[in-house]
Enzyme design. Structure first.
Site, mmCIF file in Angstrom:
data_model
loop_
_atom_site.group_PDB
_atom_site.id
_atom_site.type_symbol
_atom_site.label_atom_id
_atom_site.label_comp_id
_atom_site.label_asym_id
_atom_site.label_seq_id
_atom_site.Cartn_x
_atom_site.Cartn_y
_atom_site.Cartn_z
ATOM 1 N N LYS A 126 22.210 -9.011 18.429
ATOM 2 C CA LYS A 126 22.608 -9.454 17.105
ATOM 3 C C LYS A 126 23.790 -8.625 16.634
ATOM 4 O O LYS A 126 24.022 -7.562 17.189
ATOM 5 C CB LYS A 126 21.444 -9.322 16.138
ATOM 6 C CG LYS A 126 20.995 -7.872 15.947
ATOM 7 C CD LYS A 126 20.042 -7.745 14.817
ATOM 8 C CE LYS A 126 20.788 -7.840 13.505
ATOM 9 N NZ LYS A 126 20.083 -7.106 12.434
ATOM 10 N N ASP A 166 21.342 -9.077 7.794
ATOM 11 C CA ASP A 166 20.819 -8.078 8.727
ATOM 12 C C ASP A 166 19.342 -8.316 9.053
ATOM 13 O O ASP A 166 18.905 -8.056 10.165
ATOM 14 C CB ASP A 166 21.006 -6.677 8.097
ATOM 15 C CG ASP A 166 20.659 -5.555 9.057
ATOM 16 O OD1 ASP A 166 21.135 -5.605 10.213
ATOM 17 O OD2 ASP A 166 19.932 -4.625 8.657
ATOM 18 N N LYS A 210 16.291 -1.337 2.149
ATOM 19 C CA LYS A 210 16.426 0.027 2.647
ATOM 20 C C LYS A 210 16.188 1.007 1.513
ATOM 21 O O LYS A 210 16.329 0.672 0.345
ATOM 22 C CB LYS A 210 17.811 0.226 3.249
ATOM 23 C CG LYS A 210 18.028 -0.634 4.486
ATOM 24 C CD LYS A 210 19.107 -0.091 5.376
ATOM 25 C CE LYS A 210 19.366 -0.996 6.573
ATOM 26 N NZ LYS A 210 18.322 -0.924 7.608
ATOM 27 N N ASP A 227 16.202 -11.185 19.372
ATOM 28 C CA ASP A 227 15.710 -10.799 18.054
ATOM 29 C C ASP A 227 14.572 -9.841 18.365
ATOM 30 O O ASP A 227 13.479 -10.280 18.744
ATOM 31 C CB ASP A 227 15.204 -12.012 17.269
ATOM 32 C CG ASP A 227 14.755 -11.613 15.869
ATOM 33 O OD1 ASP A 227 14.123 -10.558 15.718
ATOM 34 O OD2 ASP A 227 15.040 -12.363 14.912
ATOM 35 N N HIS A 228 14.829 -8.540 18.243
ATOM 36 C CA HIS A 228 13.868 -7.596 18.827
ATOM 37 C C HIS A 228 12.499 -7.649 18.137
ATOM 38 O O HIS A 228 11.508 -7.220 18.699
ATOM 39 C CB HIS A 228 14.425 -6.170 18.851
ATOM 40 C CG HIS A 228 14.357 -5.449 17.536
ATOM 41 N ND1 HIS A 228 15.227 -5.698 16.506
ATOM 42 C CD2 HIS A 228 13.522 -4.495 17.081
ATOM 43 C CE1 HIS A 228 14.919 -4.917 15.484
ATOM 44 N NE2 HIS A 228 13.886 -4.169 15.794
ATOM 45 N N ARG A 278 34.695 2.205 27.670
ATOM 46 C CA ARG A 278 36.101 2.582 27.808
ATOM 47 C C ARG A 278 36.279 4.011 28.329
ATOM 48 O O ARG A 278 37.239 4.322 29.004
ATOM 49 C CB ARG A 278 36.821 2.420 26.471
ATOM 50 C CG ARG A 278 37.648 1.144 26.440
ATOM 51 C CD ARG A 278 38.319 0.952 25.116
ATOM 52 N NE ARG A 278 37.368 1.161 24.024
ATOM 53 C CZ ARG A 278 37.629 0.885 22.756
ATOM 54 N NH1 ARG A 278 38.795 0.405 22.406
ATOM 55 N NH2 ARG A 278 36.722 1.101 21.813
ATOM 56 N N HIS A 314 15.063 -11.599 11.554
ATOM 57 C CA HIS A 314 13.700 -11.078 11.741
ATOM 58 C C HIS A 314 12.675 -11.727 10.798
ATOM 59 O O HIS A 314 11.628 -12.192 11.236
ATOM 60 C CB HIS A 314 13.666 -9.564 11.526
ATOM 61 C CG HIS A 314 14.670 -8.800 12.337
ATOM 62 N ND1 HIS A 314 14.997 -9.152 13.623
ATOM 63 C CD2 HIS A 314 15.426 -7.706 12.057
ATOM 64 C CE1 HIS A 314 15.899 -8.303 14.095
ATOM 65 N NE2 HIS A 314 16.178 -7.423 13.163
ATOM 66 N N LYS A 324 7.956 -7.280 19.534
ATOM 67 C CA LYS A 324 6.956 -6.312 19.058
ATOM 68 C C LYS A 324 5.553 -6.806 19.386
ATOM 69 O O LYS A 324 5.239 -7.981 19.231
ATOM 70 C CB LYS A 324 7.101 -6.106 17.539
ATOM 71 C CG LYS A 324 8.353 -5.317 17.153
ATOM 72 C CD LYS A 324 8.415 -5.096 15.650
ATOM 73 C CE LYS A 324 9.771 -4.560 15.218
ATOM 74 N NZ LYS A 324 9.902 -3.120 15.323
HETATM 75 C C1 BG6 Z 1 17.796 -4.077 12.902
HETATM 76 C C2 BG6 Z 1 18.636 -3.937 11.676
HETATM 77 O O1 BG6 Z 1 17.952 -5.356 13.456
HETATM 78 O O2 BG6 Z 1 16.445 -3.870 12.565
HETATM 79 C C3 BG6 Z 1 18.432 -2.574 11.033
HETATM 80 O O3 BG6 Z 1 20.002 -4.108 12.009
HETATM 81 C C4 BG6 Z 1 16.968 -2.324 10.787
HETATM 82 O O4 BG6 Z 1 19.161 -2.466 9.824
HETATM 83 C C5 BG6 Z 1 16.163 -2.590 12.059
HETATM 84 O O5 BG6 Z 1 16.801 -0.985 10.382
HETATM 85 C C6 BG6 Z 1 14.671 -2.499 11.796
HETATM 86 O O6 BG6 Z 1 14.006 -2.597 13.014
HETATM 87 P P1 BG6 Z 1 12.614 -1.866 13.233
HETATM 88 O O7 BG6 Z 1 12.233 -2.235 14.628
HETATM 89 O O8 BG6 Z 1 12.851 -0.413 13.033
HETATM 90 O O9 BG6 Z 1 11.701 -2.433 12.186
#
Ligand code: BG6
Length: 495
Positions: free
Chosen positions: A152, A239, A344, A181-182, A46, A244, A186
């Site tokens: 996500k 989350d 966390k 889904d990152h 924006r 994950h 990895k």
């Molecule tokens: C994200 C979550 O998808 O993954 C975060 O939203 C989390 O809350 C993060 O901290 C963790 O990813 P990584 O790659 O640091 O293990």
């Protein structure tokens, strides 16, 4: 590289994800010659920026967040000419005309093969509007050349995920949709497939006959930070577990695929989710533990409890920790518990998968000669240590028969060049080459939601009375220890 000319359009081009992950990943792909000969990156947002101002912003981000440190000036000077900025207000559809014009111009310049990739790095409530505008401005029609990438969270629950899938599939084919889904990008997570299916050693043992239980643990030292607003509506289950951790579980649990083909692999993975034992509401409290962090001390500094974080309700019922025991009801895994935990503000930042094998059928060593008896364990450490270790018993050198567990270790450090690509580099390259293996298919997302819904429903409707129930820098609530201890096990942590 011989990739087709590509235009990357990033919605959320001024946002955090682009700064920390996408821009550095694209730059690193460029410096390692993985970007197409002709490419453009269009950031949108924006805010009003000139191209020059936007390039300056991106330069700062890359310098700060790239795994390779600061950019090389000569390379950057060439790279930055490919970056553009267009101000788009998602709520003012007319601004899409400017975007369309820019895309069409670039397409003319790059030629008929040009592919366009729309990356939605924005809050999920904007997904439907953006998808509809792309459709309305006829930016999505070519199935081969146009792709959409969705960050996500994919939905807030089963119903909203279904709705979003429905909306997307009215505009795109499944082949065009890349749900991120990152974790799947990895390096160590990708290696799970190689480890299981390129070695003959482990697969014969990979079942209920030899495996006693499995642990998947993703712990973080960080608190919720600046993301309280998002996290309040999410919590650890949405989350981390729904996406994950369940994806890691699928990689451990899946049957051997017949080929390394995206749909073949995703079929095998979704079969695991489908085989998972559904939760009955009365079992939730026996198999699932939630926690929320209170204040505490980390490295000599006092940190606030979750309820005192920015944008968090002082009486919040949101969980920042979850530990859950799952079962997979099929021939391979019947009766083998899978314990998943994440949280966390825990004592350690570490992601590991531990496979504990069954005890030997008969002990021949008198207990007096055994100092520490330990069953065989395989520990796959995803991060920060990247390693696989197999714990076996050995005789300690000496005149007495004293046993001692030792580790056979494969460590990335020392074996491979330590500068491994970031997950986003892998994933962005896959989007450009059109490889969906490491992306979530619609049915996978829905099946994972379906599985966790009974827990979500119960936790949301029944306020937890003992929150906060763990201190920052601890290992989470005591109930999480009890969850696994009542089966005779304990949570494993790397030394
Ligand atoms: C994200 C979550 O998808 O993954 C975060 O939203 C989390 O809350 C993060 O901290 C963790 O990813 P990584 O790659 O640091 O293990």
């Amino acid at each position: 590289s011989n990739l087709k000319p590509t235009i990357f359009i990033i919605f959320g081009g001024t946002g955090d994800l682009n700064k920390r992950k996408l821009a550095p990943a694209l730059y690193n792909l460029y410096t390692e010659n993985y970007m197409p000969g002709k490419f453009a990156i269009i950031g949108t947002g924006r805010t009003t920026y000139t191209n020059a101002q936007y390039r300056e912003e991106i330069l700062h981000s890359v310098n700060e967040f790239s795994r390779n440190g600061e950019v090389q000036k000569e390379r950057w000077d060439v790279f930055e000419k490919n970056i553009h900025y267009i101000s788009v207000d998602i709520e003012q559809q007319k601004t899409f005309e400017d975007l369309k014009e820019a895309i069409v111009n670039l397409q003319e310049q790059f030629g008929p093969d040009t592919q366009t990739i729309f990356y939605l790095a924005v809050a999920p409530n904007f997904f439907p509007l953006i998808a509809e505008c792309l459709h309305k401005y006829k930016l999505t029609s070519d199935e081969e050349k146009c792709r959409i990438v969705i960050e996500k969270p994919f939905g807030h629950d089963l119903e909203s995920a279904k709705k979003l899938n429905c909306l997307l599939s009215a505009i795109f084919t499944e082949k065009q949709i890349y749900r991120i889904d990152h974790y799947l990008g990895k390096e160590t997570v990708q290696n799970m497939m190689a480890f299981r299916f390129a070695n003959s050693l482990f697969e014969p043992l990979w079942n209920r006959t030899y495996i006693e239980h499995v642990q998947i643990s993703v712990t973080e030292q960080l608190g919720v930070g600046e993301r309280g607003g998002y996290y309040e509506d999410a919590g650890a289950l949405r989350d981390m577990i729904q996406n994950h951790l369940l994806q890691l579980l699928c990689l451990v649990g899946m049957e051997a695929p017949i080929s390394f083909n995206a749909d073949e692999i995703r079929d095998r993975k979704v079969e695991v989710l489908k085989a998972m034992r559904p939760f009955k509401p009365e079992n939730v409290s026996l198999q699932a533990v939630r926690g929320q962090y209170g204040k505490g001390w980390i490295e000599g500094k006092e940190v606030p409890g979750y309820r005192s974080e920015k944008d968090v309700d002082p009486e919040s019922n949101t969980e920042t920790f979850a530990a859950i025991k799952f079962f997979i009801d099929n021939w391979r895994w019947q009766g083998v518990p899978f314990y998943l935990r994440t949280g966390k503000r825990l004592n350690q930042t570490s992601s590991t998968i531990t496979i504990q094998f069954r005890d030997v059928p008969h002990h021949i060593f008198a207990t007096s000669s055994i100092e520490s008896w330990q069953q065989n364990r395989l520990i796959i450490s995803i991060q920060p240590e990247m390693s696989i270790r197999l714990q076996v018993q050995s005789k300690r050198p000496g005149l007495n028969m004293i046993l001692n567990p030792v580790d056979m270790i494969f460590n990335y450090k020392g074996t491979y060049d330590n500068n491994t690509p970031e997950a986003y580099e892998t994933l962005l390259l896959d989007v450009m080459t059109g490889d969906q293996t490491l992306f979530m298919r619609g049915d996978q997302v829905e099946t994972a939601w379906e599985l966790v819904m009974p827990i979500i429903n119960l936790w949301e409707n029944k306020k937890s009375l003992n929150f906060p129930n763990y201190a920052a820098d601890s290992w989470g609530p005591e109930e999480a220890e009890a969850l696994i201890a009542k089966d005779g096990f304990y949570w494993f942590t790397l030394p």
